[in-house]
Design a protein around this motif. Structure first.
Motif: not given
Length: 390
Positions: A5, A367, A370
């Motif tokens: 990230q 995740s 993102w």
């Protein structure tokens, strides 16, 4: 956030910086071939019958008043102008975003602020007051102004902001920013259904990327240890805000068309920046005041702020930041073009989203989220790149 990230954040920042640098180079190249512009001077004594005198704008020794009113532009290097405009937008609306998030998402003595129309009365009122001062200092355009059309666009703009602000009570700040980034989706849908417009394959792919990104973001969220998960009602409010944004865009086009119609002798007639800002915000303030009285937001908002003064302070400061930011937006769009403005505001949204995620642990992303965020901003940046290459 994990290492992946952080890498994504660094990559996004590098891409944004590279994009702004490319814009600066493009601006520099454009400034070398810029032809002298003409300025229309209108007699203010003949209201309804404006007299037109077209004269060349002087290259040197331009009065400061003309510079501030959007004349030939400040005698500064174009790159420095871009830096000033971008920095002003970043700084102003970053303050606006941080304080607005605090007002709606932070608990004050175990209570949460829930009086959106009260906040909008203050925000729209401060914007209108700032515009009035600017209008008095720099003078009006001298053109006939379509007050009715501007009033309507001001009301729809206020309702769009009301829905967006209210949505913050039900969704996280990153969700709100991503949701509001989907303006092109309803605009394209309306163009196809109502206007019979045709779009390129690249434009369809951009909309698909943005829609897919928002979908992945909302359905790929992890269970949060603190705070509240995004609620469906908040997403409905965001959809309503997008709808009102589409309406506002159509009404603003109507303002431009009507201004030309009621000023037939003036080529390119349009209200001055502060005239548009004044009447747009004044109409929104008046309607917000009525709605705040009907809903009880005015009385209860005053009581809440009396009990928790930091809330009122935050609302006033972010309202002032909004007023300053609107001036910088006008500066960028008049000195450059809408593409540069879109690039700056989109980049600002990316940084605001990332800052909110790392500032507030409750806004941490999975995740999948993102990935969804990357899809949305890839679609937005793709649109910018396509226009730059056109």
């Amino acid at each position: 956030p994990g290492i992946g990230q952080h890498c994504l954040v660094i990559s996004s920042m590098r891409s944004s910086i590279a994009l702004v640098a490319a814009l600066a180079l493009a601006v520099q190249a454009d400034s070398c071939t810029e032809a002298p512009r003409l300025r229309a001077q209108v007699s203010r004594s003949a209201v309804g019958k404006p007299a037109l005198a077209v004269v060349p704008v002087q290259k040197q020794h331009e009065p400061l008043l003309r510079e501030l009113r959007g004349g030939n532009g400040l005698q500064l290097p174009r790159e420095l102008q871009l830096f000033i405009g971008a920095a002003g937008i970043f700084f102003s609306f970053s303050i606006f975003a941080v304080l607005q998030e605090d007002v709606y998402k932070k608990a004050y003595g175990g209570e949460y602020f829930a009086f959106t129309f009260f906040a909008l009365v203050i925000e729209r009122g401060i914007n209108a007051l700032t515009a009035l001062l600017g209008n008095l200092a720099l003078g009006p355009s001298g053109h006939n102004i379509p007050h009715k059309e501007i009033f309507s666009s001001g009301v729809s703009q206020m309702l769009a902001m009301a829905a967006s602000n209210e949505a913050l009570r039900y969704v996280s700040f990153p969700t709100q920013v991503l949701g509001k980034s989907c303006k092109m989706v309803p605009v394209m849908a309306g163009g196809i259904v109502l206007g019979g417009k045709k779009y390129s394959m690249a434009e369809y792919l951009q909309v698909i990327a943005i829609t897919a990104g928002v979908t992945v973001f909302n359905f790929g969220g992890k269970k949060k240890k603190g705070g509240k998960p995004d609620q469906p009602f908040g997403l409905v409010l965001l959809a309503g805000s997008l709808l009102m944004d589409a309406v506002t865009g159509g009404l603003q086009d109507k303002v431009k068309q009507t201004t030309k119609e009621i000023n037939p002798l003036v080529k390119g007639a349009r209200p001055s920046m502060h005239e548009s800002m004044l009447w747009t915000n004044l109409s929104g303030c008046l309607v917000a005041l009525v709605l705040s009285l009907v809903t009880g937001h005015l009385v209860n908002g005053i009581k809440f702020c009396s009990k928790h003064p930091p809330v009122l302070k935050a609302i006033i400061i972010y309202s002032l930041a909004s007023a300053v930011g609107q001036n910088f937006i006008y500066f960028v769009i008049t000195q450059f073009n809408p593409l540069v403005l879109t690039t700056v505001t989109t980049t600002r949204k990316i940084f605001s989203t990332l800052f909110s995620v790392f500032r507030n642990p409750d806004n941490s992303l999975s995740s999948m989220q993102w990935a969804g965020t990357s899809l949305v901003f890839a679609g937005l940046l793709g649109d910018i790149v396509k226009k730059m290459m056109a």
